[in-house]
Motif scaffolding. Sequence first.
Motif, short mmCIF file in Angstrom:
data_model
loop_
_atom_site.label_atom_id
_atom_site.label_comp_id
_atom_site.label_asym_id
_atom_site.label_seq_id
_atom_site.Cartn_x
_atom_site.Cartn_y
_atom_site.Cartn_z
N TRP A 160 28.30 28.46 30.01
CA TRP A 160 28.93 27.15 30.19
C TRP A 160 28.00 26.18 30.92
O TRP A 160 28.40 25.06 31.25
CB TRP A 160 30.23 27.30 30.98
CG TRP A 160 31.33 27.94 30.20
CD1 TRP A 160 31.60 29.27 30.11
CD2 TRP A 160 32.29 27.29 29.37
NE1 TRP A 160 32.68 29.50 29.29
CE2 TRP A 160 33.13 28.29 28.83
CE3 TRP A 160 32.54 25.95 29.05
CZ2 TRP A 160 34.18 28.00 27.96
CZ3 TRP A 160 33.60 25.66 28.20
CH2 TRP A 160 34.40 26.68 27.67
N TRP A 204 20.61 23.03 23.13
CA TRP A 204 20.80 24.27 22.36
C TRP A 204 19.81 24.37 21.20
O TRP A 204 19.36 25.47 20.86
CB TRP A 204 22.23 24.34 21.84
CG TRP A 204 23.22 24.73 22.90
CD1 TRP A 204 22.95 25.30 24.11
CD2 TRP A 204 24.64 24.57 22.83
NE1 TRP A 204 24.11 25.51 24.80
CE2 TRP A 204 25.16 25.08 24.05
CE3 TRP A 204 25.52 24.08 21.88
CZ2 TRP A 204 26.54 25.09 24.32
CZ3 TRP A 204 26.87 24.08 22.14
CH2 TRP A 204 27.38 24.58 23.35
N LEU A 222 23.47 29.52 25.28
CA LEU A 222 24.33 30.07 24.23
C LEU A 222 23.54 30.68 23.07
O LEU A 222 23.87 31.79 22.62
CB LEU A 222 25.27 28.98 23.72
CG LEU A 222 26.37 29.46 22.77
CD1 LEU A 222 27.34 30.39 23.49
CD2 LEU A 222 27.13 28.26 22.19
N LYS A 230 27.17 32.02 15.53
CA LYS A 230 28.20 31.55 16.44
C LYS A 230 27.69 30.40 17.29
O LYS A 230 28.40 29.40 17.51
CB LYS A 230 28.67 32.70 17.34
CG LYS A 230 29.78 32.32 18.30
CD LYS A 230 30.23 33.52 19.11
CE LYS A 230 31.34 33.12 20.08
NZ LYS A 230 31.79 34.30 20.90
N HIS A 233 27.42 27.33 15.22
CA HIS A 233 28.76 26.79 14.95
C HIS A 233 29.21 25.90 16.11
O HIS A 233 29.73 24.80 15.90
CB HIS A 233 29.75 27.94 14.75
CG HIS A 233 31.15 27.48 14.48
ND1 HIS A 233 32.08 27.36 15.47
CD2 HIS A 233 31.76 27.07 13.32
CE1 HIS A 233 33.23 26.92 14.96
NE2 HIS A 233 33.05 26.74 13.66
N CYS A 234 28.98 26.36 17.34
CA CYS A 234 29.32 25.56 18.52
C CYS A 234 28.49 24.28 18.56
O CYS A 234 29.00 23.20 18.89
CB CYS A 234 29.10 26.37 19.78
SG CYS A 234 30.24 27.76 19.99
N MET A 237 29.90 21.80 16.12
CA MET A 237 31.13 21.20 16.60
C MET A 237 30.84 20.07 17.58
O MET A 237 31.49 19.02 17.56
CB MET A 237 32.01 22.25 17.26
CG MET A 237 32.61 23.29 16.31
SD MET A 237 33.65 22.55 15.01
CE MET A 237 32.52 22.59 13.60
N THR A 238 29.85 20.26 18.46
CA THR A 238 29.53 19.20 19.42
C THR A 238 28.92 17.99 18.71
O THR A 238 29.16 16.85 19.12
CB THR A 238 28.56 19.71 20.51
OG1 THR A 238 27.32 20.11 19.91
CG2 THR A 238 29.17 20.86 21.29
#
Length: 310
Positions: A160, A204, A222, A230, A233-234, A237-238
């Motif tokens: 996080w 990222w 991450l 995965k 994918h995150c 989304m951002t």
Amino acid sequence: MEDKAAVNFNGTSPVITPARDLSSGEIIKAYIQVTKPVSVALLVFTAVAMMVVARAGHPFTWGQFLVATLAVTLACAGANAVSCYVDRDIDAVMGRTSHRPIPSGRIYPPVRALYWGLALFAASLAFAWSLNFAAWLCLWGGMLGYVGIYSLWLKRRSTWNIILGGFSGGLPALFGWAAVTGSVNLLSLLVAALVVLWIPNHIWSLAFFYRDEYARVKVPMLPVVTEPKKALHCLLMTVILMALVSVGIYFAGDWGALYLVTAVILGLAALALSVNVYLNPAPKKAWLLFKFSSPYLGILFLAMMADVWL
């Protein structure tokens, strides 16, 4: 030119040795470099753009504009210098960062970078206080978020780290608005949120490219600690949220077509690159997304200013 410093290793802890025979110019250059001037320039630009936008409906002298720009520049530079001091051990291990002023020994002992960063930040607070309390609080929030929450607390402990620590990235833009108006509103919060959502895409994609280096220093980004699909994918989304917020900004402010068209085109480009990485998870594609991220933010904020001027 021969290396002027060497990093030795005692177990897993790097031992930094001082660089030798540095000229005065090289020393000055090292103290500038430890502030990460490229990063500072982009963050300051978001603040300047918001000052231009806010100034369209509020009295704000050129003298105040210069003071505000100086304040946010010193704050970002100071926070970066303190962060470099905190990260000096992992910077020495990662090939991407081993040339930085502290691990290369060009600033020695390393604590001098800490003092330098704190002095810059203290000066920024003095300038911000001369503007208004809201602007002063924004600078404090940026330092606490970036150094306290991100660098000292979450960066080495949690995936996080970027999500919770990244809110500091939106504070320069919020500062720009607050410096002029003395307050914040929905538009300024949305612009700050845009930058916060931009940060995972920026970091990222870089971490995906340098996955092995982050893994070696045990920083739980991450893309390092989870399977690539995965993580991507995150990231996607951002980027989707970032593009939606960029359009939402149009409806929250008094904009013309220029900003909206720019936001839509850049958002579609960011989505296309993100989908490309998601469907074809190759480091080179992630690097392309990373290289696009900074121009994306810069051009979007430039469009905000141009829209106001026109």
